[in-house]
Design an enzyme around this catalytic site. Sequence first.
Site, PDB file in Angstrom:
ATOM      1  N   PRO A 174       0.838  -1.203   0.000  1.00 54.46           N
ATOM      2  CA  PRO A 174       0.000   0.000   0.000  1.00 54.46           C
ATOM      3  C   PRO A 174       0.873   1.253   0.000  1.00 54.46           C
ATOM      4  O   PRO A 174       1.766   1.388   0.820  1.00 54.46           O
ATOM      5  CB  PRO A 174      -0.807  -0.102   1.296  1.00 54.46           C
ATOM      6  N   GLU A 175       0.625   2.145  -0.973  1.00 52.66           N
ATOM      7  CA  GLU A 175       1.356   3.400  -1.064  1.00 52.66           C
ATOM      8  C   GLU A 175       0.368   4.515  -0.711  1.00 52.66           C
ATOM      9  O   GLU A 175      -0.755   4.239  -0.292  1.00 52.66           O
ATOM     10  CB  GLU A 175       1.956   3.540  -2.468  1.00 52.66           C
TER      11      GLU A 175
END
Length: 267
Positions: A2-3
Amino acid sequence: MPELPEVENVIRSLVKKLIGKKIIAVGVLTPSIVYNRYDFVELVQDKYITNLERRGKYIIIRLDNGNLLIHLRMTGKLLFDGIISKHTHVKFDFNNGHYLLYNDVRKFGRISYLNNEELEFYLATKVGLEPALMDYEDFKNKLSKKNGPIKKNLLDQTIIAGIGNIYADEILFASGLHPVFETKCLLEKDFFALYTNIREILEKATIAGGSTIRDYVNGDGTAGKYQDTHKVYGRGGKVCNCCGCILEKTKVAGRTSVYCPVCQRIR
Ligand SMILES: [Zn+2]
């Protein structure tokens, strides 16, 4: 994995459900997820959630006294009323019968309790510029002091916060820069292209709900849609949509990087 866009979507999916809730019980099933506090449960129990915020890839759950700082790393998930499984490591029970789970297949994620001063110090020293808020001159000054491949520096969370492997590849493609291009050789037009593309791509991806590559979902269990518009990430060996060449793969800072040898030619 997850960014910034995915983390932002996790927060948006949870904010209304969590604000105002009292945490009446905390179940820590895997102690290694809870970082460095033997008294974690006592510190968190009986506190109210006052807000949810994001800095870079971090989720901050503000309590009426103190904060939870959460990093999902590769496969961490915060799930509201989610399904309890062997991958559930922490459970927060609320006063209204609902609960929040921290699930993580690979167990690399971390949840820390920090008081306000500790949190402020941590964010100020470890977390770099926030893309949507950063000033162009600050961005340029910070990046222009760095050596090494541009991709390595885009991934460095102390310079700009929130960019990981997916968006670094997409930003470099949009900016016409090869992932190993030397940061010291960036021209004014490159800084401007990077600044613009970082902000635009992260914003568009956030609006699309983020990218679901393996199993990312937000706090409601909803997947993202931005993966459908990826130009290079995960497309090594496929055709560049822009010039028709075959996209190539290389390793930069230990991460697989996909680029177009024509659109991102080394100058
Ligand atoms: Zn191309």
